[in-house]
Motif scaffolding. Structure first.
Motif, short mmCIF file in Angstrom:
data_model
loop_
_atom_site.label_atom_id
_atom_site.label_comp_id
_atom_site.label_asym_id
_atom_site.label_seq_id
_atom_site.Cartn_x
_atom_site.Cartn_y
_atom_site.Cartn_z
N THR A 1 0.67 -1.16 0.03
CA THR A 1 -0.16 0.30 0.24
C THR A 1 0.69 0.87 0.06
N ARG B 1 -2.29 2.66 -7.75
CA ARG B 1 -3.63 1.85 -7.35
C ARG B 1 -2.75 0.70 -7.41
N LYS C 1 -3.63 -2.97 -7.76
CA LYS C 1 -4.40 -3.93 -7.26
C LYS C 1 -4.49 -4.69 -8.18
N ASP C 2 -3.35 -5.73 -8.78
CA ASP C 2 -2.85 -6.56 -9.22
C ASP C 2 -1.70 -6.37 -9.50
N SER D 1 -0.08 -3.55 -12.03
CA SER D 1 0.01 -2.22 -11.13
C SER D 1 1.19 -2.52 -10.18
N TYR D 2 1.50 -3.35 -9.56
CA TYR D 2 2.76 -3.59 -8.43
C TYR D 2 4.08 -3.58 -9.32
#
Length: 466
Positions: A197, A206, A208-209, A212-213
């Motif tokens: 986070t 953001r 979210k998966d 995106s990480y």
């Protein structure tokens, strides 16, 4: 001569906030020399001296420290210094004693050694008075030492505000961050979701998966690069458990999704596989952005569970661990070991691996360099063992020179001096035995003291524009 060469410090743990604020001063020698030095704290603990007696508070900042159900008042800085001095004989024979003695003498002008009950208060008062002056501010000390370049070690989620402030000060030496993403990669750790986070917030992504990480990690690497970072650092505690090996994309996505949802933590096998997979992703990103990939391998962290529970990491509760590199690094080195934009610098606490695994590998793969003796082996004898173990297979040009890897700022000059003396003594012996000519011996000493670190970390001669 080499004794007057500038100091390059491309890997270490100096707190950047010390350099960000021109007004920062250490409040006492206990705060500077005792509390942050896990080498010293570990040895004190081995003789029954508690953390509370050394003025160290448990996590949470409580004024009391609890061990096995007991409660103990945390000593103030003067009383903690008295306790340290009364037990300082435990340091005899260790590099910690040498670094401390030389720091006290050369930095503070205190030559009444050894420390003991007889001079505890006098030394506390003398050192405290000096620490209050501008001459002993962190930046002033580093300038006095002849530091030319210094890297700190910073979490991937760091906002790097301290480095922005450091850059604004216009110091006469260069200070840059190092990208340390461990907490964001260790998917089995209890703090991992909170760190992901924080990573997303810092990156403006953001998370979210899995996709995106990866975007968030790339964004933070780019931010570190803009702040001047030249390297990433990875604490790979046990390479046998988390060898760098890529997972199928769907497997990485599934493990990540389940862990992020928090319904059930990943199994030990899943966590190890994901962490090894992410080392491969970090290596791939290094080929893209040119950041040197450091790997510190072979440590059982938190072996003393009480220390880990009450005081957290890096408090002297860790011990070396055997490692295996030939099979563990096979996939990583075959994928990136010859890449022209890749440098991997390996450190280990397993000395047996120097000549067996690491030196032959460094003598094979163009991207691989060997870091200097680390932690428990950063000592006079450890340096000699290292040079004897690696040079016959790896040569000199496949070594990464020296870095001080310290939290104890006053010891930086003493650590470099010990390395330079050890290298000079070894090179002179090699010249006497006919292995080096006198000219080669001089060149080797200079390279190991200065040139190899500059080359391995790609340290520019002048600060880069923009």
């Amino acid at each position: 001569g080499v004794q007057d060469a500038p100091l390059l410090c491309p890997h270490g743990h100096i707190d950047p906030s010390w350099l960000a604020d021109e007004a920062f001063r250490w409040s006492s020698p206990t705060e500077l020399l005792v509390k942050p030095d896990h080498y010293l704290v570990r040895l004190m603990r081995s003789q029954g001296v508690s953390e509370a007696q050394l003025g160290i508070r448990p996590r949470g900042g409580s004024g009391k420290a609890s061990g096995d159900g007991s409660m103990e008042e945390v000593a103030d800085d003067r009383e903690a210094w008295r306790t340290f001095c009364a037990h300082s004989r435990v340091l005899r024979g260790t590099p910690t004693a040498l670094w401390l003695r030389e720091s006290l003498a050369q930095v503070f002008g205190w030559r009444d050694w050894p420390l003991g009950v007889h001079n505890a208060d006098a030394s506390f008062d003398a050192l405290s008075a000096k620490l209050a002056s501008a001459e002993f501010a962190p930046a002033a000390l580093l300038q006095r030492f002849g530091v030319e370049f210094l890297s700190t070690t910073d979490a991937a989620s760091s906002d790097l505000r301290a480095h922005t402030a450091i850059a604004a000060r216009g110091l006469p030496f260069r200070v840059v961050p190092t990208f340390r993403p461990d907490a964001a990669l260790q998917i089995g750790a209890s703090r991992w979701r909170a760190e992901v986070t924080a990573l997303g917030v810092a990156a403006g992504v953001r998370v979210k998966d899995y996709a995106s990480y990866l975007r968030a990690l790339r964004a933070r690497r780019a931010a570190f690069k803009r702040a001047g970072a030249l390297a990433a650092d990875h604490g790979v505690d046990d390479l046998r458990r988390t060898p760098p090996r890529a997972l199928p994309l769907h497997a990485a996505e599934d493990i990540f999704a389940a862990a992020l949802a928090g319904d059930a933590p990943p199994s030990s096998a899943q966590a190890a596989a994901f962490e090894g997979h992410m080392l491969m992703q970090m290596a791939r990103m290094s080929t893209e952005d040119g950041m040197v990939m450091q790997m510190h391998c072979g440590v059982h962290r938190g072996h003393d569970e009480r220390v880990a529970r009450l005081y957290g990491p890096d408090m002297g509760g860790d011990v070396p661990l055997p490692q295996e590199f030939v099979h563990s690094l096979h996939e990583l080195l075959n994928a990136y070991g010859t890449h022209p934009n890749m440098t991997i610098i390996l450190f280990t606490l397993d000395e047996a691996a120097y000549s067996r695994d690491l030196a032959p590998l460094a003598g094979t793969y163009p991207a691989l360099r060997l870091g200097p003796p680390w932690w428990f082996h950063d000592s006079r004898n450890g340096m000699r063992r290292y040079l004897e173990a690696v040079t016959e297979s790896a040569g000199i040009d496949n070594l990464a020179g020296f870095n001080d890897d310290t939290r104890a700022l006053p010891s930086i000059a003493a650590r470099h001096d010990l390395w330079r003396r050890a290298v000079a003594a070894w090179a002179a012996e090699m010249a006497d035995d006919g292995v080096f000519s006198e000219q080669e011996a001089r060149e080797v000493v200079w390279e190991l003291a200065y040139g190899r670190a500059r080359a391995a970390y790609r340290i520019p001669a002048e600060p880069e524009a923009g």
